[in-house]
Write a protein that holds these residues in place. Structure first.
Motif, PDB file in Angstrom:
ATOM      1  N   ASN A 121       0.854  -1.187   0.000  1.00 15.61           N
ATOM      2  CA  ASN A 121       0.000   0.000   0.000  1.00 15.61           C
ATOM      3  C   ASN A 121       0.889   1.236   0.000  1.00 15.61           C
ATOM      4  OD1 ASN A 121       0.898   0.263   2.665  1.00 15.61           O
ATOM      5  ND2 ASN A 121      -0.965  -0.587   3.557  1.00 15.61           N
ATOM      6  N   ASP A 122       0.327   2.386   0.322  1.00 15.29           N
ATOM      7  CA  ASP A 122       1.080   3.637   0.233  1.00 15.29           C
ATOM      8  C   ASP A 122       2.195   3.747   1.268  1.00 15.29           C
ATOM      9  OD1 ASP A 122      -0.489   4.411  -1.860  1.00 15.29           O
ATOM     10  OD2 ASP A 122      -1.854   5.645  -0.659  1.00 15.29           O
ATOM     11  N   ASP A 123       2.234   2.829   2.240  1.00 12.96           N
ATOM     12  CA  ASP A 123       3.296   2.838   3.242  1.00 12.96           C
ATOM     13  C   ASP A 123       4.535   2.073   2.765  1.00 12.96           C
ATOM     14  OD1 ASP A 123       4.225   3.661   5.794  1.00 12.96           O
ATOM     15  OD2 ASP A 123       3.920   1.642   6.563  1.00 12.96           O
ATOM     16  N   PHE A 124       4.486   1.505   1.580  1.00 13.72           N
ATOM     17  CA  PHE A 124       5.629   0.778   1.014  1.00 13.72           C
ATOM     18  C   PHE A 124       6.806   1.728   0.876  1.00 13.72           C
ATOM     19  CE2 PHE A 124       8.216  -0.680  -2.523  1.00 13.72           C
ATOM     20  CZ  PHE A 124       8.342  -2.036  -2.282  1.00 13.72           C
ATOM     21  N   ASN A 125       7.987   1.289   1.351  1.00 18.21           N
ATOM     22  CA  ASN A 125       9.159   2.171   1.368  1.00 18.21           C
ATOM     23  C   ASN A 125      10.410   1.338   1.118  1.00 18.21           C
ATOM     24  OD1 ASN A 125      11.442   3.737   2.341  1.00 18.21           O
ATOM     25  ND2 ASN A 125       9.960   5.140   3.250  1.00 18.21           N
ATOM     26  N   ILE A 126      10.998   1.476  -0.050  1.00 17.68           N
ATOM     27  CA  ILE A 126      12.154   0.660  -0.411  1.00 17.68           C
ATOM     28  C   ILE A 126      13.398   1.060   0.380  1.00 17.68           C
ATOM     29  CG2 ILE A 126      13.114   2.020  -2.315  1.00 17.68           C
ATOM     30  CD1 ILE A 126      12.455  -1.784  -2.331  1.00 17.68           C
TER      31      ILE A 126
END
Length: 354
Positions: A121-126
């Motif tokens: 979702n929008d909390d995905f952070n590479i």
């Protein structure tokens, strides 16, 4: 209770047998850590325990019992048991203390796999994933990337491509804890008696994943905020769960801020692509900024190295260098305090009469 079900194997049994311990001590494992007490499991069952004061009076903070530790236990099932010694760890996950003057904290110990849990979702952070990978590689365990809430995303292929590009051979699983998508593939990786630790920020679905792997509700769960896709804290302390399958799971509270400590080896493993490019630089001490013949800068210019990936590497390298300097200062302070205490004790001793 059979301690082997909780991962007690020949590695720990051999250690315990070699120790010169009082006969009444038995092996145990720490299954939960609270503010002033711990929970342990042993042949006498599961009960509360605390450290024996005289055994840990001069111990470093990282040598104190943590969740997952195997210990030498003075068992008092009807009262509070006493932990005399922590056995040598085969893996350990450390995090920086919020207080810069304090040494690192032990989050968990003696796990076989480190599950790095992200949500689709929008909390995905590479960038956050690369930070977690650095710590995971440094722990001594095998990292595994788990992408949760897969059935809810219309950008799953994009997220999977991002993860596979950053993972460099680390297994990546897309799962959905509600429908069961991907769980069979994840379970096939694990064997009874193995321990996994779950790491990830709040709301990524760690508790739901535990419940799905267990086939029953073991952990309280909560939804995510619709405005920013971030979750609320559901796990408030570190706790171990023995699942019906025989797998052991250590759940940890969500951590948005995670320092990499002194994870030099983990940094090299996570950014092995940049490390390999750097070997082609003209100068061995190249800082990879403005030097002539810098292969890293050449890769940035021709597009074979992503600038975002490079920027995160630079950021974590600076953090690592800072932590190494800080650690040296802490060690010097500890040595100074130790010598002050020795000198004070020496002056306090009465002089012999001639």
């Amino acid at each position: 209770m059979n301690l082997k079900e909780y991962g007690y194997n020949d590695f720990f049994a051999a250690q315990f047998a070699e120790l010169e311990l009082p006969e009444q001590l038995i092996p145990g494992r720490v299954t939960a850590v609270f503010k002033h007490v711990m929970r342990v499991v042993s042949a006498d069952g599961e009960h509360l325990a605390k450290t024996k004061s005289s055994s840990f009076r001069d111990a470093l903070r990282t040598d104190w019992p943590a969740i997952g530790d195997f210990v030498a236990l003075e068992s008092h099932p009807s009262d509070t048991s006493l932990i005399h010694k922590v056995l040598e760890r085969k893996s350990i996950f450390l995090r920086d203390d919020p207080d810069p003057d304090m040494p690192p904290q032990v989050v968990a110990a003696n796990f076989d796999y480190c599950f790095l849990v992200n949500s689709a979702n929008d909390d995905f952070n590479i960038n956050r994933l690369e930070r977690y990978l650095t710590v995971a590689w440094n722990s001594g365990a095998n990292p595994v990337i788990v992408l949760t809430k897969a059935d809810l995303s219309d950008k799953l292929s994009y997220y999977m491509d991002q993860l596979n590009a950053a993972a460099f051979g680390v297994p990546v699983f897309a799962v959905d804890s509600i429908s069961g998508t991907g769980l069979d593939e994840l379970r096939s990786l694990l064997s009874p008696g193995e321990t996994i630790v779950l790491l990830g920020s709040s709301g990524v679905g760690k508790s739901s994943l535990v419940n799905a792997l267990a086939g029953e509700e073991r952990m309280k769960t909560s939804g995510i905020r619709e405005d920013d896709a971030r979750g609320r804290h559901t796990t408030t302390h570190r706790e171990m769960h023995l699942l019906p399958s025989g797998i052991i799971v250590i759940d940890t509270p969500g951590m948005r801020g995670l320092g990499i400590g002194n994870a030099a080896a983990g940094l090299e493993e996570t950014f092995q692509d940049i490390e390999e490019i750097a070997q082609q630089c003209r100068f061995g001490d190249c800082s990879h900024h403005n030097e002539p013949g810098c292969a890293v800068q050449d890769a940035l210019e021709n597009g074979t190295l992503a600038r975002k990936h490079y920027a995160n590497w630079e950021k974590l390298r600076k953090e690592l260098a800072y932590n190494e300097r800080k650690n040296n200062i802490l060690l010097m302070r500890q040595d100074k305090q130790q010598w002050k205490a020795i000198s004070k004790q020496h002056r306090a001793k009465p002089k012999k009469k001639v």
